[in-house]
Scaffold this motif. Structure first.
Motif, PDB file in Angstrom:
ATOM      1  N   GLU A 107       0.837  -1.196   0.000  1.00 14.56           N
ATOM      2  CA  GLU A 107       0.000   0.000   0.000  1.00 14.56           C
ATOM      3  C   GLU A 107       0.873   1.247   0.000  1.00 14.56           C
ATOM      4  O   GLU A 107       1.838   1.380   0.755  1.00 14.56           O
ATOM      5  N   ASP A 108       0.514   2.189  -0.879  1.00 16.04           N
ATOM      6  CA  ASP A 108       1.279   3.416  -1.022  1.00 16.04           C
ATOM      7  C   ASP A 108       0.855   4.406   0.055  1.00 16.04           C
ATOM      8  O   ASP A 108      -0.287   4.879   0.075  1.00 16.04           O
ATOM      9  N   LEU A 109       1.783   4.701   0.972  1.00 15.69           N
ATOM     10  CA  LEU A 109       1.492   5.659   2.032  1.00 15.69           C
ATOM     11  C   LEU A 109       2.225   6.972   1.812  1.00 15.69           C
ATOM     12  O   LEU A 109       2.453   7.730   2.741  1.00 15.69           O
ATOM     13  N   THR A 110       2.600   7.261   0.572  1.00 20.53           N
ATOM     14  CA  THR A 110       3.324   8.491   0.291  1.00 20.53           C
ATOM     15  C   THR A 110       2.447   9.565  -0.324  1.00 20.53           C
ATOM     16  O   THR A 110       2.789  10.742  -0.291  1.00 20.53           O
ATOM     17  N   ASP A 111       1.314   9.185  -0.891  1.00 17.94           N
ATOM     18  CA  ASP A 111       0.429  10.144  -1.534  1.00 17.94           C
ATOM     19  C   ASP A 111      -0.349  10.905  -0.465  1.00 17.94           C
ATOM     20  O   ASP A 111      -1.139  10.319   0.270  1.00 17.94           O
ATOM     21  N   PRO A 112      -0.177  12.244  -0.368  1.00 17.19           N
ATOM     22  CA  PRO A 112      -0.889  13.007   0.673  1.00 17.19           C
ATOM     23  C   PRO A 112      -2.399  13.003   0.485  1.00 17.19           C
ATOM     24  O   PRO A 112      -3.144  13.262   1.428  1.00 17.19           O
ATOM     25  N   ASN A 113      -2.857  12.720  -0.731  1.00 15.90           N
ATOM     26  CA  ASN A 113      -4.297  12.707  -0.990  1.00 15.90           C
ATOM     27  C   ASN A 113      -4.914  11.325  -0.808  1.00 15.90           C
ATOM     28  O   ASN A 113      -6.129  11.164  -0.964  1.00 15.90           O
ATOM     29  N   ALA A 114      -4.086  10.325  -0.474  1.00 12.91           N
ATOM     30  CA  ALA A 114      -4.604   8.972  -0.277  1.00 12.91           C
ATOM     31  C   ALA A 114      -5.490   8.936   0.960  1.00 12.91           C
ATOM     32  O   ALA A 114      -5.115   9.428   2.028  1.00 12.91           O
ATOM     33  N   GLN A 115      -6.674   8.349   0.812  1.00  7.45           N
ATOM     34  CA  GLN A 115      -7.594   8.262   1.936  1.00  7.45           C
ATOM     35  C   GLN A 115      -7.157   7.153   2.888  1.00  7.45           C
ATOM     36  O   GLN A 115      -6.982   6.014   2.493  1.00  7.45           O
ATOM     37  N   ILE A 116      -6.972   7.502   4.149  1.00 10.24           N
ATOM     38  CA  ILE A 116      -6.585   6.536   5.174  1.00 10.24           C
ATOM     39  C   ILE A 116      -7.812   6.084   5.956  1.00 10.24           C
ATOM     40  O   ILE A 116      -8.025   4.898   6.151  1.00 10.24           O
ATOM     41  N   CYS A 117      -8.614   7.038   6.403  1.00  8.00           N
ATOM     42  CA  CYS A 117      -9.815   6.739   7.177  1.00  8.00           C
ATOM     43  C   CYS A 117     -11.043   7.030   6.331  1.00  8.00           C
ATOM     44  O   CYS A 117     -11.336   8.197   6.045  1.00  8.00           O
ATOM     45  N   SER A 118     -11.749   5.973   5.929  1.00  8.33           N
ATOM     46  CA  SER A 118     -12.930   6.163   5.101  1.00  8.33           C
ATOM     47  C   SER A 118     -14.138   6.602   5.926  1.00  8.33           C
ATOM     48  O   SER A 118     -15.051   7.237   5.401  1.00  8.33           O
ATOM     49  N   CYS A 119     -14.163   6.267   7.207  1.00  9.95           N
ATOM     50  CA  CYS A 119     -15.300   6.658   8.050  1.00  9.95           C
ATOM     51  C   CYS A 119     -15.415   8.175   8.151  1.00  9.95           C
ATOM     52  O   CYS A 119     -16.515   8.733   8.079  1.00  9.95           O
ATOM     53  N   ASN A 120     -14.289   8.848   8.338  1.00 12.69           N
ATOM     54  CA  ASN A 120     -14.287  10.305   8.519  1.00 12.69           C
ATOM     55  C   ASN A 120     -13.596  11.042   7.380  1.00 12.69           C
ATOM     56  O   ASN A 120     -13.323  12.241   7.495  1.00 12.69           O
ATOM     57  N   ASP A 121     -13.291  10.316   6.299  1.00 13.90           N
ATOM     58  CA  ASP A 121     -12.687  10.906   5.103  1.00 13.90           C
ATOM     59  C   ASP A 121     -11.415  11.694   5.455  1.00 13.90           C
ATOM     60  O   ASP A 121     -11.295  12.884   5.168  1.00 13.90           O
ATOM     61  N   VAL A 122     -10.480  11.011   6.105  1.00 10.92           N
ATOM     62  CA  VAL A 122      -9.218  11.632   6.510  1.00 10.92           C
ATOM     63  C   VAL A 122      -8.102  11.133   5.594  1.00 10.92           C
ATOM     64  O   VAL A 122      -7.931   9.922   5.432  1.00 10.92           O
ATOM     65  N   THR A 123      -7.366  12.053   5.003  1.00  9.97           N
ATOM     66  CA  THR A 123      -6.285  11.690   4.087  1.00  9.97           C
ATOM     67  C   THR A 123      -4.960  11.574   4.832  1.00  9.97           C
ATOM     68  O   THR A 123      -4.836  11.992   5.991  1.00  9.97           O
ATOM     69  N   ARG A 124      -3.987  11.005   4.139  1.00  7.50           N
ATOM     70  CA  ARG A 124      -2.649  10.890   4.726  1.00  7.50           C
ATOM     71  C   ARG A 124      -2.082  12.276   5.028  1.00  7.50           C
ATOM     72  O   ARG A 124      -1.471  12.496   6.064  1.00  7.50           O
ATOM     73  N   GLY A 125      -2.291  13.218   4.118  1.00  5.25           N
ATOM     74  CA  GLY A 125      -1.779  14.570   4.312  1.00  5.25           C
ATOM     75  C   GLY A 125      -2.333  15.222   5.563  1.00  5.25           C
ATOM     76  O   GLY A 125      -1.608  15.925   6.288  1.00  5.25           O
ATOM     77  N   ALA A 126      -3.616  14.990   5.842  1.00  6.36           N
ATOM     78  CA  ALA A 126      -4.237  15.576   7.036  1.00  6.36           C
ATOM     79  C   ALA A 126      -3.626  14.983   8.300  1.00  6.36           C
ATOM     80  O   ALA A 126      -3.400  15.692   9.288  1.00  6.36           O
ATOM     81  N   ILE A 127      -3.334  13.687   8.284  1.00  4.28           N
ATOM     82  CA  ILE A 127      -2.727  13.042   9.447  1.00  4.28           C
ATOM     83  C   ILE A 127      -1.308  13.553   9.659  1.00  4.28           C
ATOM     84  O   ILE A 127      -0.896  13.844  10.780  1.00  4.28           O
ATOM     85  N   VAL A 128      -0.559  13.679   8.579  1.00  5.77           N
ATOM     86  CA  VAL A 128       0.814  14.184   8.671  1.00  5.77           C
ATOM     87  C   VAL A 128       0.821  15.602   9.236  1.00  5.77           C
ATOM     88  O   VAL A 128       1.642  15.939  10.101  1.00  5.77           O
ATOM     89  N   ASN A 129      -0.093  16.448   8.754  1.00  2.00           N
ATOM     90  CA  ASN A 129      -0.166  17.826   9.257  1.00  2.00           C
ATOM     91  C   ASN A 129      -0.522  17.853  10.740  1.00  2.00           C
ATOM     92  O   ASN A 129       0.005  18.681  11.501  1.00  2.00           O
TER      93      ASN A 129
END
Length: 262
Positions: free
Chosen positions: A125-147
């Motif tokens: 699984e690609d965890l480098t794309d900031p726009n990749a959705q991590i949490c589908s329940c709350n629509d949280v992207t990787r970029g949001a988690i990193v920030n």
């Protein structure tokens, strides 16, 4: 009705007011140890003619998958995954983007579950794309988690705080491994390291603490929360460690979880 009560008109200055047009109902869950997921168009309407289904059903290992493509087989539209949903993130992103399948990829190549593919064939699984959705329940992207991690800083960026501030992992919990992976990678990039401590009162993971209690030479010295806290922790305890220790004691002693001082 609400708009009229608020004095809003359907159109203001020639522009239509924002309207709710629907939400992404895709989700990934774990039910009694079994992964289940659905995404995109997983139950096409009877009048939807641009549909072609591919089904994988393996009763021996308990895996069922149905992927829905367009008639031409050039676009993934949705699907249902049961038993093995480890490639949910990739399939979900592919379906929701509306783009054509990657060059050289055919529908049949996406159908087999990762657990049934040859060694080395499954893509990580690609965890480098900031726009990749991590949490589908709350629509949280990787970029949001990193920030969120960067805003909290090295000292405050614990898993619990990241969940609380970003809302990732607070729904079904199916994305917790991905959230932890993002936290680990981001902390290491910031020059820190991810802690596996149960909480601020115990500098052990749940597994480590359970091993300490199980192997204690004097079981009577660790048969209550207060005794375990005095021997292996510090402070007063919290809403994380208290139920965890109670669960450990109930599992090891086979006694009522709320009896005594557990």
């Amino acid at each position: 009705v609400v708009a009229n009560d608020l004095g809003l008109k359907p159109f203001e200055d020639g522009k239509e007011l924002p309207a709710f047009t629907g939400a992404d109902m895709s989700t990934k869950l774990k039910l009694l140890g079994c992964d289940v997921a659905s995404f995109g168009v997983n139950q096409p309407r009877p009048d939807d003619l641009d549909v072609q289904e591919l089904v994988w059903n393996d009763p021996f290992i308990g895996v069922y998958r149905k992927l829905i493509f367009n008639k031409a087989g050039t676009q993934l539209r949705g699907g249902i995954l049961v038993g093995d949903a480890s490639d949910y993130a990739q399939l979900h992103k592919m379906a929701m983007s509306g783009d054509a399948l990657p060059e050289g990829t055919t529908p049949a190549m996406l159908l087999p579950p990762p657990s049934a593919r040859a060694a080395g064939e499954a893509e990580e699984e690609d965890l480098t794309d900031p726009n990749a959705q991590i949490c589908s329940c709350n629509d949280v992207t990787r970029g949001a988690i990193v920030n969120t991690i960067k805003d909290l800083g090295l000292e405050e960026a614990t898993y619990a705080n990241v969940k609380k501030c970003s809302k990732a992992g607070t729904g079904c919990g199916g994305c917790e491994p991905q959230v932890k992976a993002v936290l680990k990678d981001t902390l290491e990039a910031m020059g820190g390291a991810m802690s596996n401590h149960l909480c601020e009162h115990f500098e052990y993971s749940r597994q480590e603490l359970m091993a300490l209690i199980r192997t204690d030479a004097d079981p009577s010295s660790v048969d209550s929360f207060k005794k375990v806290l005095a021997k292996h922790g510090h402070g007063d305890g919290c809403e994380i460690c208290k139920p965890t220790v109670a669960s450990i004691l109930a599992s090891l002693n086979n006694e009522v979880i709320i009896a005594g001082d557990r």
